[in-house]
Design a protein around this motif. Structure first.
Motif, mmCIF file in Angstrom:
data_model
loop_
_atom_site.group_PDB
_atom_site.id
_atom_site.type_symbol
_atom_site.label_atom_id
_atom_site.label_comp_id
_atom_site.label_asym_id
_atom_site.label_seq_id
_atom_site.Cartn_x
_atom_site.Cartn_y
_atom_site.Cartn_z
ATOM 1 N N TYR A 32 0.820 -1.210 0.000
ATOM 2 C CA TYR A 32 0.000 0.000 0.000
ATOM 3 C C TYR A 32 0.854 1.260 0.000
ATOM 4 N N ALA A 33 1.976 1.228 0.712
ATOM 5 C CA ALA A 33 2.843 2.410 0.792
ATOM 6 C C ALA A 33 3.365 2.801 -0.584
ATOM 7 N N GLU A 34 3.654 1.815 -1.402
ATOM 8 C CA GLU A 34 4.170 2.098 -2.744
ATOM 9 C C GLU A 34 3.061 2.531 -3.702
ATOM 10 N N GLN A 35 1.854 2.071 -3.453
ATOM 11 C CA GLN A 35 0.742 2.372 -4.344
ATOM 12 C C GLN A 35 -0.005 3.646 -3.976
ATOM 13 N N THR A 36 0.313 4.242 -2.833
ATOM 14 C CA THR A 36 -0.377 5.439 -2.372
ATOM 15 C C THR A 36 0.421 6.666 -2.764
ATOM 16 N N HIS A 37 -0.236 7.643 -3.346
ATOM 17 C CA HIS A 37 0.442 8.850 -3.820
ATOM 18 C C HIS A 37 -0.239 10.097 -3.261
ATOM 19 N N ILE A 38 0.531 11.147 -3.145
ATOM 20 C CA ILE A 38 0.013 12.401 -2.605
ATOM 21 C C ILE A 38 -1.243 12.833 -3.355
ATOM 22 N N GLY A 39 -1.207 12.768 -4.658
ATOM 23 C CA GLY A 39 -2.325 13.225 -5.478
ATOM 24 C C GLY A 39 -3.598 12.414 -5.308
#
Length: 181
Positions: free
Chosen positions: A39-46
């Motif tokens: 999830y950490a890699e797939q989550t983005h600020i935008g």
């Protein structure tokens, strides 16, 4: 007498047969394993905000900005230097409490898993070539202090890439939770 012998011998025989019988093999098949989702890699600020860039912005005034690591404190606290965007302003020390998480203590009163949480966060921050802070609630407003008034609540976004684009940043807050700290 024969019945009595049979009643004694039969349980012993069955017990020996069960004890010597081959054990059924149990195996975990691919379909029974829960896949690991990063999830950490797939989550983005935008995904959660209107932020499209951190360039030319600073965390304290704009709610987003690139920083450099000064000192990792524990699993959910670190100190950074804010890169100033205005001419003549000095870098400012920013004490940050990671928004939305609470790791076991590793300073003062040491709690179980506190040192491991601190080590994980420290390693990630020290290897990051880009560190960006966003306001805890991901709004484009000035950063807000926590209940102590001395630290700011922030989402911490990192990348091992120098000047990483905003979509390449990983959410360290989420990563700490994902790893179970």
């Amino acid at each position: 007498m024969k019945l009595r012998k049979l009643l004694v011998i039969l349980p012993l025989s069955l017990g020996a047969m069960v004890a010597c019988a081959p054990k059924p093999q149990t195996s975990i098949t691919q379909s029974s394993v829960i896949p690991h989702i990063n999830y950490a890699e797939q989550t983005h600020i935008g995904d959660f905000s209107s932020f499209t860039t951190y360039e030319g912005k600073n965390f304290l005034d704009d709610g987003i900005g690139q920083v450099t690591l000064y000192n990792p404190v524990d699993g959910d606290t670190a100190h950074f230097y804010q890169k100033e965007t205005q001419e003549g302003r000095k870098e400012r020390l920013v004490k940050v409490r990671f928004y939305g998480i609470d790791t076991p203590e590793s300073t003062g009163q040491i709690e179980p898993w506190g040192k491991k949480a601190s080590k994980f966060t420290t390693e990630k921050l020290q290897t990051a070539k880009t560190i960006v802070l966003t306001n805890g609630d991901l709004t484009a407003v000035a950063a807000s202090a926590d209940s102590t008034g001395t630290r700011f609540k922030a989402m911490v976004w990192i990348s091992e890439q120098e000047n990483a684009p905003i979509e390449a940043l990983k959410c360290l807050n989420l990563w700490v939770v994902q790893e179970g700290y």
